[in-house]
Design a protein around this motif. Structure first.
Motif, mmCIF file in Angstrom:
data_model
loop_
_atom_site.group_PDB
_atom_site.id
_atom_site.type_symbol
_atom_site.label_atom_id
_atom_site.label_comp_id
_atom_site.label_asym_id
_atom_site.label_seq_id
_atom_site.Cartn_x
_atom_site.Cartn_y
_atom_site.Cartn_z
ATOM 1 N N GLY A 1 -17.066 33.998 -10.244
ATOM 2 C CA GLY A 1 -15.832 34.728 -10.491
ATOM 3 C C GLY A 1 -14.645 33.827 -10.767
ATOM 4 N N ILE A 2 -14.702 32.581 -10.331
ATOM 5 C CA ILE A 2 -13.608 31.639 -10.564
ATOM 6 C C ILE A 2 -13.439 31.382 -12.060
ATOM 7 C CG2 ILE A 2 -12.791 29.276 -10.176
ATOM 8 C CD1 ILE A 2 -14.386 29.378 -7.511
ATOM 9 N N ILE A 3 -14.531 31.183 -12.759
ATOM 10 C CA ILE A 3 -14.481 30.843 -14.182
ATOM 11 C C ILE A 3 -14.691 32.068 -15.074
ATOM 12 C CG2 ILE A 3 -15.551 29.450 -16.001
ATOM 13 C CD1 ILE A 3 -14.278 27.678 -13.989
ATOM 14 N N PHE A 4 -15.672 32.898 -14.738
ATOM 15 C CA PHE A 4 -16.097 33.964 -15.635
ATOM 16 C C PHE A 4 -15.569 35.351 -15.270
ATOM 17 C CE2 PHE A 4 -19.500 30.724 -15.790
ATOM 18 C CZ PHE A 4 -19.314 30.329 -17.099
ATOM 19 N N GLY A 5 -14.755 35.450 -14.233
ATOM 20 C CA GLY A 5 -14.174 36.737 -13.861
ATOM 21 C C GLY A 5 -15.203 37.693 -13.294
ATOM 22 N N PHE A 6 -15.181 38.921 -13.786
ATOM 23 C CA PHE A 6 -16.046 39.961 -13.227
ATOM 24 C C PHE A 6 -17.457 39.962 -13.814
ATOM 25 C CE2 PHE A 6 -14.156 41.864 -16.940
ATOM 26 C CZ PHE A 6 -15.178 42.610 -17.503
ATOM 27 N N ILE A 7 -17.730 39.167 -14.847
ATOM 28 C CA ILE A 7 -19.014 39.215 -15.548
ATOM 29 C C ILE A 7 -20.205 38.873 -14.641
ATOM 30 C CG2 ILE A 7 -20.333 38.274 -17.498
ATOM 31 C CD1 ILE A 7 -18.002 40.111 -18.329
ATOM 32 N N PRO A 8 -20.199 37.761 -13.874
ATOM 33 C CA PRO A 8 -21.378 37.482 -13.027
ATOM 34 C C PRO A 8 -21.659 38.564 -11.993
ATOM 35 C CG PRO A 8 -19.958 35.556 -13.164
ATOM 36 C CD PRO A 8 -19.214 36.686 -13.796
ATOM 37 N N GLU B 1 -18.961 43.813 -3.637
ATOM 38 C CA GLU B 1 -17.732 43.260 -3.067
ATOM 39 C C GLU B 1 -17.073 42.285 -4.043
ATOM 40 O OE1 GLU B 1 -14.807 42.987 -0.207
ATOM 41 O OE2 GLU B 1 -16.494 44.365 -0.257
ATOM 42 N N ALA B 2 -17.876 41.409 -4.645
ATOM 43 C CA ALA B 2 -17.347 40.455 -5.623
ATOM 44 C C ALA B 2 -16.800 41.176 -6.850
ATOM 45 C CB ALA B 2 -18.435 39.470 -6.028
ATOM 46 N N LEU B 3 -17.497 42.220 -7.290
ATOM 47 C CA LEU B 3 -17.041 42.981 -8.447
ATOM 48 C C LEU B 3 -15.725 43.693 -8.153
ATOM 49 C CD1 LEU B 3 -17.595 43.893 -11.327
ATOM 50 C CD2 LEU B 3 -19.033 45.718 -10.419
ATOM 51 N N ASN B 4 -15.601 44.295 -6.990
ATOM 52 C CA ASN B 4 -14.341 44.937 -6.611
ATOM 53 C C ASN B 4 -13.192 43.935 -6.604
ATOM 54 O OD1 ASN B 4 -15.096 47.645 -6.260
ATOM 55 N ND2 ASN B 4 -15.829 47.262 -4.195
ATOM 56 N N PHE B 5 -13.437 42.739 -6.073
ATOM 57 C CA PHE B 5 -12.379 41.731 -6.016
ATOM 58 C C PHE B 5 -11.994 41.259 -7.414
ATOM 59 C CE2 PHE B 5 -10.986 37.265 -5.640
ATOM 60 C CZ PHE B 5 -9.808 37.493 -4.955
ATOM 61 N N GLN B 6 -12.978 41.023 -8.270
ATOM 62 C CA GLN B 6 -12.674 40.534 -9.611
ATOM 63 C C GLN B 6 -11.970 41.604 -10.456
ATOM 64 O OE1 GLN B 6 -12.691 37.432 -10.527
ATOM 65 N NE2 GLN B 6 -13.538 36.866 -8.543
ATOM 66 N N ILE B 7 -12.284 42.863 -10.239
ATOM 67 C CA ILE B 7 -11.548 43.938 -10.914
ATOM 68 C C ILE B 7 -10.101 43.964 -10.422
ATOM 69 C CG2 ILE B 7 -11.342 46.442 -11.159
ATOM 70 C CD1 ILE B 7 -14.433 46.533 -11.188
ATOM 71 N N THR B 8 -9.903 43.745 -9.129
ATOM 72 C CA THR B 8 -8.547 43.673 -8.577
ATOM 73 C C THR B 8 -7.777 42.505 -9.185
ATOM 74 O OG1 THR B 8 -9.340 44.641 -6.506
ATOM 75 C CG2 THR B 8 -7.215 43.499 -6.438
ATOM 76 N N VAL B 9 -8.433 41.363 -9.342
ATOM 77 C CA VAL B 9 -7.805 40.191 -9.972
ATOM 78 C C VAL B 9 -7.457 40.508 -11.426
ATOM 79 C CG1 VAL B 9 -8.235 37.814 -10.746
ATOM 80 C CG2 VAL B 9 -8.824 38.501 -8.429
ATOM 81 N N LEU B 10 -8.347 41.190 -12.123
ATOM 82 C CA LEU B 10 -8.082 41.568 -13.513
ATOM 83 C C LEU B 10 -6.863 42.484 -13.614
ATOM 84 C CD1 LEU B 10 -9.021 41.490 -16.487
ATOM 85 C CD2 LEU B 10 -10.432 43.486 -15.969
ATOM 86 N N LEU C 1 -0.239 31.961 -8.900
ATOM 87 C CA LEU C 1 -0.545 32.531 -7.588
ATOM 88 C C LEU C 1 -1.863 33.292 -7.618
ATOM 89 C CD1 LEU C 1 0.448 33.065 -4.682
ATOM 90 C CD2 LEU C 1 1.543 35.125 -5.568
ATOM 91 N N ILE C 2 -2.079 34.073 -8.664
ATOM 92 C CA ILE C 2 -3.342 34.819 -8.814
ATOM 93 C C ILE C 2 -4.515 33.840 -8.897
ATOM 94 C CG2 ILE C 2 -4.677 36.319 -10.344
ATOM 95 C CD1 ILE C 2 -2.002 37.628 -11.139
ATOM 96 N N PHE C 3 -4.349 32.767 -9.677
ATOM 97 C CA PHE C 3 -5.422 31.782 -9.818
ATOM 98 C C PHE C 3 -5.757 31.130 -8.485
ATOM 99 C CE2 PHE C 3 -6.801 27.389 -10.474
ATOM 100 C CZ PHE C 3 -7.988 27.627 -11.141
ATOM 101 N N ILE C 4 -4.747 30.737 -7.725
ATOM 102 C CA ILE C 4 -4.974 30.065 -6.440
ATOM 103 C C ILE C 4 -5.649 31.009 -5.447
ATOM 104 C CG2 ILE C 4 -3.791 29.072 -4.428
ATOM 105 C CD1 ILE C 4 -1.752 27.910 -6.473
ATOM 106 N N VAL C 5 -5.188 32.249 -5.380
ATOM 107 C CA VAL C 5 -5.797 33.235 -4.476
ATOM 108 C C VAL C 5 -7.246 33.486 -4.867
ATOM 109 C CG1 VAL C 5 -5.727 35.669 -3.794
ATOM 110 C CG2 VAL C 5 -3.636 34.313 -3.786
ATOM 111 N N ASN C 6 -7.509 33.633 -6.166
ATOM 112 C CA ASN C 6 -8.871 33.848 -6.646
ATOM 113 C C ASN C 6 -9.751 32.664 -6.277
ATOM 114 O OD1 ASN C 6 -11.045 35.026 -8.033
ATOM 115 N ND2 ASN C 6 -10.429 34.126 -9.970
ATOM 116 N N LEU C 7 -9.262 31.458 -6.491
ATOM 117 C CA LEU C 7 -10.029 30.255 -6.185
ATOM 118 C C LEU C 7 -10.367 30.167 -4.696
ATOM 119 C CD1 LEU C 7 -11.084 27.461 -7.219
ATOM 120 C CD2 LEU C 7 -8.861 26.561 -6.546
#
Length: 116
Positions: free
Chosen positions: A25-32, A54-63, A84-90
């Motif tokens: 999810g760090i590099i490819f977002g919600f795809i993996p 859980e990962a998909l829900n988080f990556q959709i939230t990031v999107l 800020l979004i990038f750091i939180v996602n990482l």
């Protein structure tokens, strides 16, 4: 099924897949997480399906946060929100990958639970 039952039955392969799903999810977002969720939702282990959801829900939230930051960047506020979004996602993806590699259940904070 309670979360302790899920952890006891987690195979090494499932832990590796979940860790890669969270870290991807760090590099490819919600795809993996979407790929793993769609492939495993009908026949995979319950723990892996729960972690990919859980990962998909988080990556959709990031999107969604990125879309809001894009809109706000017209006011120059969004330009400060993107880092800020990038750091939180990482940070959260690394924490989730570590927990998943140990076979533990991880729940992202600040996440919209769109898939249940």
């Amino acid at each position: 099924m309670d979360s302790n039952d899920l952890v006891e039955s987690v195979s090494k392969d499932d832990r590796n897949i979940a860790a890669l799903t969270h870290a991807g999810g760090i590099i490819f977002g919600f795809i993996p997480s979407l790929i793993v969720y769609l492939l495993k939702k009908d026949g995979g282990s319950a723990w892996l399906v729960q972690q990919s959801r859980e990962a998909l829900n988080f990556q959709i939230t990031v999107l969604i946060a990125c879309v809001v930051a894009s809109i706000l960047s017209t006011l120059l506020i969004g330009l400060f929100i993107f880092p800020l979004i990038f750091i939180v996602n990482l940070i959260f993806c690394v924490l989730a990958a570590i927990k998943a590699s140990n076979g533990e259940v991880y729940r992202y904070p600040l996440t919209l639970r769109l898939l249940s």
